[in-house]
Design a protein around this motif. Structure first.
Motif, PDB file in Angstrom:
ATOM      1  N   LEU A   3       3.884  -0.162  -0.627  1.00 57.58           N
ATOM      2  CA  LEU A   3       3.308  -0.629  -1.888  1.00 57.58           C
ATOM      3  C   LEU A   3       2.134   0.262  -2.265  1.00 57.58           C
ATOM      4  N   ARG A   4       2.030   0.535  -3.540  1.00 57.75           N
ATOM      5  CA  ARG A   4       0.902   1.321  -4.035  1.00 57.75           C
ATOM      6  C   ARG A   4       0.161   0.522  -5.095  1.00 57.75           C
ATOM      7  N   VAL A  45      -3.380   0.615  -7.898  1.00 62.80           N
ATOM      8  CA  VAL A  45      -4.410   1.440  -8.528  1.00 62.80           C
ATOM      9  C   VAL A  45      -5.538   0.536  -9.002  1.00 62.80           C
ATOM     10  N   TRP A  87       1.831   1.948 -16.166  1.00 65.36           N
ATOM     11  CA  TRP A  87       1.854   1.577 -14.748  1.00 65.36           C
ATOM     12  C   TRP A  87       2.303   0.132 -14.587  1.00 65.36           C
ATOM     13  N   LEU A  88       3.418  -0.074 -13.879  1.00 62.77           N
ATOM     14  CA  LEU A  88       3.953  -1.416 -13.678  1.00 62.77           C
ATOM     15  C   LEU A  88       3.748  -1.908 -12.250  1.00 62.77           C
ATOM     16  N   GLY A  89       3.081  -1.109 -11.442  1.00 59.31           N
ATOM     17  CA  GLY A  89       2.814  -1.526 -10.065  1.00 59.31           C
ATOM     18  C   GLY A  89       1.586  -2.410 -10.001  1.00 59.31           C
ATOM     19  N   PRO A  90       1.200  -2.777  -8.796  1.00 57.04           N
ATOM     20  CA  PRO A  90       0.020  -3.620  -8.619  1.00 57.04           C
ATOM     21  C   PRO A  90      -1.243  -2.930  -9.132  1.00 57.04           C
ATOM     22  N   VAL A  91      -2.154  -3.743  -9.648  1.00 56.92           N
ATOM     23  CA  VAL A  91      -3.470  -3.270 -10.073  1.00 56.92           C
ATOM     24  C   VAL A  91      -4.511  -4.060  -9.289  1.00 56.92           C
ATOM     25  N   ALA A 151      -5.283   0.923 -14.320  1.00 56.94           N
ATOM     26  CA  ALA A 151      -3.919   1.243 -14.708  1.00 56.94           C
ATOM     27  C   ALA A 151      -3.861   1.686 -16.156  1.00 56.94           C
TER      28      ALA A 151
END
Lengths: 680, 189
Positions: A575-576, A578, A585-589, A581
């Motif tokens: 998992l990445r 930032v 960016w749809l990953g975790p913030v 964001a």
């Protein structure tokens, strides 16, 4: 050694002794360095005759005070130590450490390790070495010559020195050797030991060479009266130091490391000028820096090794930051290391009680007073050890190996950088480059280790290895200073000097059969990448693999493509996150600790590897400990200013550790107590 | 989200999975289950809107939701994301009961929701239940506050970049070859 009895050297035969010291066997081969008076102080200088010794001179020393007074007597050693320590001869204030010659990128580095304590490079005699100074030489023997790496220049100089010691009979008010267990009596480490009495000197030999020299002089045995006078003079000196009652309890001083937040550090910082005098006159301070130089257009460069001081602002500086910005931190660092953590590091005290730092402090700061103020209320022996000075004997034994002239102890010579060629350069982000380098012959590097990446005339920053792959290895460099910017500018075909791999790496073997948790933040992912490579290469030997990484923004992610691939693997949880964001960016913030999922891990049997900013590691450590992972199964890597990479320059001191050789990888039980202490 | 992988549909199961009220007496837990619903929302759905009345307290059971706020001139900024076990809509518990951020489903999400009016009623009649809800909410907010503080520290900012020298002559061409700007695709974004 042949047993030797005390001999008597009449005062009018002192010249014979100086002659014999300079010409053993009748041929002049040795320079005699001895106390002389110069500019109102007693300093060490070459002498040709006993007449150059400070005859009829007394010193007056107190906090911030040093002056000489003349007397009518004939005594030549009736004073305590002056500003010069013998380290000036064994570890000169400046020497050439490296030379580089060649152009068109075909040059090479060479070690310049042939420093000598004498002008002609031959054997030398140190005349007038006091007991505290012998102890100081022993301390530096341990630092420089007992491994894992050896300062060959020091070891060579040490092997050339014949030591004619003098027992103290006229101590100064600043002396506290009795508190540190180093004097005033000379007990070991000498070739000769003189005790000055009214009509001459009682002399004993401490080595076979000393015995031979005494025999060549044909001295008579010292009679009972003279022997008693000599003993009484030394005992009187000890009593005088004790009567002053300004000593310091050595066992209490060892506890200084328990008071990192004491108010006294702020108070002493209001008086201390950070002038570095104390470290310059200290006979054991050993810190140095390498000044990289170049000759324009000549294809020549090199590095000069100079004394450095932990009181300078630059000492704890790394590109873009400073680990000891405040003066209170620098004073605390110096005195705590000297009296306390030195024991943990070298099994000896870093202070020998010579008192130079007291007399030569321009504002008269007295270390004895500072120790008393900080440890006030503490009582008794340090429960961590028995006799705090028991190790002294062991130190002497180790130091004896130095005198043989060969490389002593288990240490290997500090190697010069080996030239290596860049085979590719890849920009990871707007300011970070990964260089692929052809592994030069003989370079052995393991995951978690670092190399010193040396550019002639520019510098030698320590850089973590970010991949080890057959005939190549990679380093990932962020441009944050002149040297790293120059590294980032390297292109395929360019060459640089490499030395290493240095330091303790990640214990990847300990993760076998376990869940592996890898937590990296920012550029901290670089030293973790070889762990990932290892674990993925040996995937079947590990249980779950959990990789959590954080970056400031998606654009600041290093190894982004590799990490994206990792997220797609079924046998890895990756998992990445930032901190900031963009709309794409749809990953975790959020911070990286939010990614951690203790429910997924096999708690007690998991092993964690963590690298990132200290505050991030601290928050991660809390979460990992809460998840039930033992502190000795959590591995962290840390950063400090480094000049040498091999434990000789002193810059990377962290508590009782050198980050370069004891780390940079530590387990949380070791490093945890120091996380979060400002300026440690 | 893979429908076949979704095991939780009953509020009681969802409650157990997110560990809310696990220490409550049976009657209290029944009351909590009685007002709970399981909601499924597709990626992109807006769950809460900044400034609107908060409809329900929710616990994320599966998926990821993002908390956004609007900054004039910069658009919608995602401040943080929440995952399984985290809460949404805590403002339903305190006046004026309006949402502090816009929340959208980054992925398909499954939420265990407690409509505001019903929740407040059962909390008013059952002190044990109220304590459990407040404790669960406070713990989640505490984690979020701690994480926000770390985020504010901007830990990965590092020192300003030092300008990389651009050598003239033979080196410059080689350097130009490798000093190209990475593309968005290479950054995995």
């Amino acid at each position: 050694m042949t047993e030797t009895a005390a001999r008597f050297l009449a005062r009018d035969r002192l010249e014979d002794l100086v002659h014999a010291l300079a010409r053993p066997g009748g041929v002049e081969v040795r320079e005699v360095i001895a106390p002389t008076v110069e500019d109102g102080a007693i300093v060490h200088a070459p002498i040709e005759s006993a007449a150059e010794l400070p005859r009829g001179v007394r010193d007056v020393q107190a906090p911030g005070v040093y002056r000489l007074e003349e007397t009518e007597d004939e005594l030549v050693f009736a004073y305590a130590v002056g500003p010069h320590a013998w380290k000036r001869r064994l570890f000169p204030p400046q020497r050439t450490r490296l030379t580089f010659a060649g152009d068109d990128g075909r040059g090479a580095f060479d070690a310049a390790d042939d420093a000598s304590p004498s002008r002609n490079g031959d054997q030398v005699v140190f005349l007038g070495v006091r007991a505290c100074e012998l102890a100081a030489i022993t301390v530096q023997d341990i630092v420089f010559a007992c491994g894992p790496y050896t300062d060959v220049s020091y070891a060579s100089a040490r092997g050339k020195a014949f030591i004619a010691a003098v027992q103290c009979t006229h101590p100064a008010s600043t002396c506290f050797c009795t508190s540190m267990g180093t004097g005033p009596a000379v007990t070991s480490g000498h070739d000769l030991a003189l005790t000055e009495i009214e009509d001459g000197f009682v002399v004993v030999a401490g080595s076979n060479e000393g015995v031979e020299l005494l025999e060549s002089l044909g001295l008579p045995l010292a009679d009972e009266d003279r022997r008693s006078s000599a003993q009484a003079a030394v005992r009187g000196a000890a009593d005088h130091i004790e009567r002053n009652n300004v000593g310091v309890d050595g066992s209490l001083a060892r506890r200084l490391d328990r008071f990192p937040e004491h108010d006294r550090w702020d108070e002493v910082a209001t008086r201390c000028l950070a002038c570095t005098n104390c470290t310059m006159v200290c006979p054991t301070c050993f810190c140095s820096r390498d000044i990289h130089t170049s000759v324009l257009g000549q294809g020549e460069a090199g590095a000069e090794r100079q004394w450095d001081s932990c009181f300078t602002v630059q000492f704890g500086e790394v590109a873009g930051g400073n680990f000891r910005r405040r003066l209170r931190d620098r004073y605390r660092h110096w005195i705590t290391h000297k009296f306390s953590t030195w024991w943990q590091q070298f099994d000896a005290s870093g202070c020998v009680g010579c008192g130079r730092c007291i007399a030569w402090c321009p504002v008269g700061i007295d270390v004895r007073e500072e120790i008393r103020a900080v440890t006030e209320g503490e009582h008794g022996e340090d429960p961590r050890e028995g006799d705090p000075f028991q190790a002294r004997e062991g130190a002497q034994v180790r130091a004896e190996t130095v005198g043989a002239g060969d490389t002593p102890g288990d240490g290997v010579p500090e190697p010069p950088p080996v030239m290596a060629t860049v085979t590719s350069a890849r920009w990871e982000t707007a300011d970070t480059v990964t260089l692929t380098i052809a592994t030069p012959p003989g370079l052995d590097v393991r995951p978690g280790q670092f190399v010193m990446a040396t550019l002639p005339g520019i510098g030698a920053p320590p850089i973590s290895v970010s991949r080890i792959s057959g005939a190549h290895f990679e380093i990932t460099v962020r441009s944050v200073g002149q040297a790293t910017a120059a590294l980032c500018a390297l292109a395929p075909g360019d060459r640089l000097g490499i030395s290493g791999g240095y330091g303790r790496g990640w214990p990847v073997d300990e993760a076998e059969g376990c869940d592996v948790i890898v937590v990296g933040g920012g550029i901290g992912l670089a030293p973790l990448r070889p762990v990932l490579d290892w674990v993925l290469e040996h995937r079947d030997l590990h249980s779950g693999v959990y990789v959590y990484t954080g970056a400031r923004t998606p654009d600041d992610m290093i190894f982004a493509a590799e990490m994206a691939d990792l997220e797609l693997r079924k046998d890895v949880t990756a998992l990445r996150t930032v901190d900031r964001a963009g709309p794409d960016w749809l990953g975790p913030v959020g911070v990286v600790t939010q990614l951690l999922d203790p429910d997924a891990w096999a708690g007690e049997s998991a092993v964690a590897f963590v690298c990132g900013p200290e505050r991030m590691m601290s928050a991660t450590l809390d979460a990992l400990l809460d998840a039930g992972i033992a502190s000795d199964r959590i591995w962290l890597t840390t950063e400090r200013h480094m000049e040498c990479g091999v434990g000789l320059c002193g810059h990377c001191q962290l508590g009782p550790f050198f980050v370069c050789k004891d780390g940079p990888v530590f387990d949380a039980a070791q490093l945890g107590p120091y996380l979060g202490i400002e300026g440690i | 989200m893979n429908q076949e992988e979704r095991q939780v549909t009953a509020p009681r199961d969802a409650l157990a999975r997110v560990r809310l009220g696990s220490g409550l007496p049976e009657t209290s837990r029944d009351r909590l289950v009685g007002v709970a619903q399981v909601l499924e929302r597709r990626a992109g759905a807006v769950l809460y809107r900044e400034g609107d009345r908060t409809p329900y307290l929710a616990v994320v059971v599966e998926g990821r939701a993002g908390l956004r706020t609007h900054v004039p001139g910069r658009g919608d900024i995602t401040l943080s994301t929440v995952e399984a076990g985290d809460i949404l809509g805590w403002s339903v518990l305190v006046p004026p009961g309006r949402s502090h951020a816009t929340v959208w489903a980054v992925t398909d999400v499954v939420l265990l929701v407690f409509p505001g009016e019903s929740l407040r009623q059962v909390m008013a009649m059952d002190a044990d239940l109220a304590a459990a809800v407040y404790q669960f909410t406070l713990a989640a907010l505490g984690r979020r506050l701690g994480a926000t503080r770390l985020q504010m520290l901007d830990l990965f900012e590092g020192p300003p970049a030092f300008e990389v020298p651009r050598p003239r002559g033979a080196l410059s061409k080689r350097l130009a070859d490798v000093r190209r700007e990475p593309s968005q695709g290479e950054w995995g974004t």
